[in-house]
Design an enzyme around this catalytic site. Structure first.
Site, mmCIF file in Angstrom:
data_model
loop_
_atom_site.group_PDB
_atom_site.id
_atom_site.type_symbol
_atom_site.label_atom_id
_atom_site.label_comp_id
_atom_site.label_asym_id
_atom_site.label_seq_id
_atom_site.Cartn_x
_atom_site.Cartn_y
_atom_site.Cartn_z
ATOM 1 N N ILE A 1 0.810 -1.238 0.040
ATOM 2 C CA ILE A 1 0.032 0.024 -0.139
ATOM 3 C C ILE A 1 1.062 1.292 -0.140
ATOM 4 C CG2 ILE A 1 -1.894 1.144 1.079
ATOM 5 C CD1 ILE A 1 -2.634 -1.573 2.328
ATOM 6 N N GLY B 1 9.183 -5.222 2.191
ATOM 7 C CA GLY B 1 9.130 -4.544 1.145
ATOM 8 C C GLY B 1 10.148 -4.823 0.134
ATOM 9 N N PHE C 1 3.186 3.976 6.693
ATOM 10 C CA PHE C 1 2.727 2.519 6.634
ATOM 11 C C PHE C 1 3.473 1.433 7.062
ATOM 12 C CE2 PHE C 1 1.733 5.266 3.030
ATOM 13 C CZ PHE C 1 0.211 4.819 2.827
ATOM 14 N N ALA D 1 4.967 -1.509 9.035
ATOM 15 C CA ALA D 1 4.461 -2.264 9.840
ATOM 16 C C ALA D 1 4.338 -3.724 9.480
ATOM 17 C CB ALA D 1 3.018 -1.806 10.134
ATOM 18 N N SER E 1 2.102 -7.075 9.042
ATOM 19 C CA SER E 1 0.769 -7.025 9.085
ATOM 20 C C SER E 1 -0.113 -8.459 8.742
ATOM 21 C CB SER E 1 0.208 -6.027 7.981
ATOM 22 O OG SER E 1 0.780 -6.661 6.702
ATOM 23 N N TYR F 1 -1.878 -8.442 16.199
ATOM 24 C CA TYR F 1 -1.641 -7.332 15.048
ATOM 25 C C TYR F 1 -2.658 -6.149 15.127
ATOM 26 C CZ TYR F 1 -2.684 -5.181 10.541
ATOM 27 O OH TYR F 1 -2.961 -4.104 9.625
ATOM 28 N N LYS G 1 -2.089 -1.963 16.558
ATOM 29 C CA LYS G 1 -2.616 -0.947 15.786
ATOM 30 C C LYS G 1 -3.311 0.048 16.880
ATOM 31 C CE LYS G 1 -0.862 -1.526 11.572
ATOM 32 N NZ LYS G 1 -0.363 -0.477 10.607
ATOM 33 N N PHE H 1 -10.202 -1.661 5.389
ATOM 34 C CA PHE H 1 -10.988 -3.131 5.356
ATOM 35 C C PHE H 1 -10.056 -3.832 4.587
ATOM 36 C CE2 PHE H 1 -14.550 -2.927 8.085
ATOM 37 C CZ PHE H 1 -14.439 -1.714 8.565
ATOM 38 N N GLY I 1 -9.889 -17.184 13.786
ATOM 39 C CA GLY I 1 -10.110 -16.186 13.995
ATOM 40 C C GLY I 1 -10.709 -15.224 12.997
#
Ligand code: UDP
Length: 336
Positions: free
Chosen positions: A11, A36, A79, A81, A83, A147, A151, A175, A290
């Protein structure tokens, strides 16, 4: 100058591209390249030669502090993190130190340098198991995995930093983000990949990998989970609007980013078959631990306050993701 952390990732890279082709092309990227890719950074620099890249880790206070000494930063888009929900359950320590401590180092450097505006990637995972649908920003926040906890903790830290140091943050609660750049310059490139759309598309290229649906006996219209899939380019538009909102109103705020439309795993699978024009093999396997049966955003606030309008259909997003996946597959083949 804008500092974008984590812009070597999915992202973050799309946003760096989006900012570059809009009026914010003076960018410094800070990324530790743990998940990344340097190829992504190089591609971004090819498109926007003004982009500066610093390889560094937020866990190292000095490395991030140096960025603020070296460049005149006006605002931060954060950004960087880890995830992956499953990984966070197995290794919470990694998540708390990377996401929470890393962000606190970033915020401290910001405050020390009087940089007081940040747009932060938060997540619908901070809500946990929905108590009602669609989920608005006032829905209780009770994350069900580390996670989501990391946040939520960061959101709370940001509230306290606002009260004490006047640091203003816009938190964007994503989302399910899908899609890729329309010209396949950047896209989703995780290893291992856990997300639905890339997993469906990868199975098209790899004969030995069959796509798995995690459970088909949920209490939903077709038995598979329902999610709110939002296009990554539309999502990046919201980041630009969030930065402008911060600049204009200098106010801490929070916005859900989703389309307000729910689609099941089977529906996404069927659209993927249409996009690829192929019959894709699949199997039904056990439910994933989960996974709530339904997650759906109420994103009226982003629409009315930020004037955000998601434009792309799920078909558009999956089409872009497929083109990207093809180019990634070619790239990886060529490098082997
Ligand atoms: N899913 C699936 N097979 C996969 C990956 C995901 O059936 O290979 C399902 C998953 O159970 C969930 C939905 O697709 O219901 C979206 O999962 P994803 O991991 O993309 O996002 P999440 O909702 O976990 O953030």
């Amino acid at each position: 100058m804008i500092l974008i952390t984590g812009a070597a990732g999915y992202i973050g890279s799309q946003c760096a591209l989006n900012f570059s082709i809009n009026k914010y092309d003076d960018i410094v990227i800070f990324d530790n390249l743990s998940t990344g890719h340097i190829e992504t950074v190089k591609k971004l620099q090819e498109i926007n030669p003004k982009i500066q890249f610093i390889k560094g880790d937020l866990k190292n206070k000095e490395e991030i502090s140096n960025v603020f000494n070296q460049y005149k930063i006006d605002a931060v888009i954060h950004f960087a993190a880890l995830s992956q929900v499953g990984e966070s359950v197995i290794n919470p320590s990694l998540y708390y130190s990377n996401n929470v401590i890393g962000t606190i180092n970033l915020l401290n450097s910001m405050v020390e340098n009087n940089v007081l505006k940040i747009v932060f990637s938060s997540t619908a995972a901070t809500y946990g198991e929905p108590e009602y649908i669609p989920i608005d920003e006032n829905h209780p926040q009770n994350p069900i995995n580390p996670y989501g906890n990391t946040k939520l903790i960061i959101e709370k830290v940001m509230d306290d930093f606002d009260k004490a140091y006047n640091l203003k943050s816009v938190r964007l609660r994503y989302f399910n983000v899908i899609g890729a750049d329309e010209q396949t310059r950047v896209g989703e490139w995780h290893n291992p990949e856990t997300h639905l759309v890339p997993n469906i598309l990868k199975s098209v290229f790899k004969n030995d990998v069959k796509f798995k649906i995690f459970g088909d006996d949920y209490d939903t219209k077709d038995g598979t989970c329902i999610r709110d899939y939002v296009d990554v380019i539309d999502l990046c538009d919201a980041h630009l609007l969030a930065l402008e909102y911060l600049k204009k109103y200098n106010k801490t705020d929070v916005f859900n980013l989703g389309t307000q439309e729910g689609q099941s795993v089977k529906e996404i699978f069927n659209i993927s078959q249409d996009v690829t024009n192929q019959k894709i093999e699949y199997e039904i396997v056990e439910k994933r631990l989960g996974d709530p049966k339904i997650l759906l955003a109420n994103s009226l606030k982003a629409r009315s306050v930020l004037n955000w309008q998601p434009k792309r259909t799920t078909f558009d997003s999956i089409k872009n993701a497929f083109e990207w996946e093809k180019s990634l597959n070619d790239k990886l083949k060529a490098s082997n």
